[in-house]
Design a protein around this motif. Structure first.
Motif, PDB file in Angstrom:
ATOM      1  N   MET A 148      -7.605   2.516  -2.318  1.00 22.58           N
ATOM      2  CA  MET A 148      -8.165   2.732  -0.983  1.00 22.58           C
ATOM      3  C   MET A 148      -8.872   4.085  -0.971  1.00 22.58           C
ATOM      4  N   TRP A 188     -12.490  -0.061  -0.448  1.00 19.80           N
ATOM      5  CA  TRP A 188     -11.558  -0.467  -1.501  1.00 19.80           C
ATOM      6  C   TRP A 188     -12.297  -0.611  -2.806  1.00 19.80           C
ATOM      7  N   SER A 244       4.640   4.134   2.476  1.00 21.70           N
ATOM      8  CA  SER A 244       4.259   2.842   1.886  1.00 21.70           C
ATOM      9  C   SER A 244       4.612   1.732   2.848  1.00 21.70           C
ATOM     10  N   LEU A 294       0.830  -1.199   0.000  1.00 19.96           N
ATOM     11  CA  LEU A 294       0.000   0.000   0.000  1.00 19.96           C
ATOM     12  C   LEU A 294       0.863   1.247   0.000  1.00 19.96           C
ATOM     13  N   GLY A 306      -5.098   6.105  -1.379  1.00 17.81           N
ATOM     14  CA  GLY A 306      -3.944   5.234  -1.552  1.00 17.81           C
ATOM     15  C   GLY A 306      -4.190   4.200  -2.634  1.00 17.81           C
ATOM     16  N   THR A 307      -3.098   3.604  -3.088  1.00 12.98           N
ATOM     17  CA  THR A 307      -3.187   2.508  -4.059  1.00 12.98           C
ATOM     18  C   THR A 307      -2.381   1.334  -3.525  1.00 12.98           C
ATOM     19  N   ALA A 308      -2.809   0.142  -3.874  1.00 13.22           N
ATOM     20  CA  ALA A 308      -2.131  -1.060  -3.390  1.00 13.22           C
ATOM     21  C   ALA A 308      -2.045  -2.089  -4.508  1.00 13.22           C
TER      22      ALA A 308
END
Length: 160
Positions: A117, A62, A93, A38, A125-127
């Motif tokens: 997210m 999500w 991160s 993340l 955020g990105t994961a």
């Protein structure tokens, strides 16, 4: 014992630095887990304003690619644990574990998938999914009945 800063207050706390604790393991087994890398957006990029605890209290939304009945975006909730750190601040991160509240909605998610997210509408955020662990506990009554029936067959065959 360590100090956790929560909502401006400082209180003693214990941190889970990667492994499932006695308290979180049943939830993670029941719901299955996803491990992901993340990356939170920074404050200047419209991300969160403050850090959050990485111990499973946060249940963000999500975007995992599901669609609402009208074709619009649908989001799904998952509890979040940060591995190897007590929390995560804007712009940071970390590897995280996600335990979906509705695991059946996450069945299509695979390692390598990019998920986002949200807290409300904005992306925070990105994961990238790195591991999928399906639920290990029955999720529906039919599964419970099937397992009970199988166990009864084993017990009755041993009784002979």
């Amino acid at each position: 014992m360590s100090i956790v800063k929560s909502g401006g207050a400082v209180r003693p706390g214990r941190h889970d630095h990667g492994g499932a604790s006695r308290r979180t393991a049943p939830t993670q087994a029941r719901h299955g887990t996803f491990r992901a890398r993340l990356s939170l957006l920074g404050i200047e990029d419209g991300g969160r304003q403050i850090a959050f605890s990485g111990q499973g209290q946060l249940r963000p939304l999500w975007d995992i690619g599901n669609r609402a009945p009208d074709g619009g975006q649908s989001t799904n909730i998952a509890r979040l644990w940060v591995e190897g750190a007590p929390g995560l601040a804007p712009g940071e991160s970390a590897t995280v574990r996600l335990a979906p509240l509705s695991p059946e909605q996450w069945r299509h998610v695979r390692p390598g998938d990019l998920i986002t997210m949200h807290e409300g509408r904005p992306v925070v955020g990105t994961a990238v999914v790195i591991e999928v662990r399906p639920p290990s506990v029955p999720r529906c009554e039919a599964d419970v009945q099937a397992r009970s029936r199988d166990a009864a067959v084993v017990v009755s065959s041993r009784a002979r």
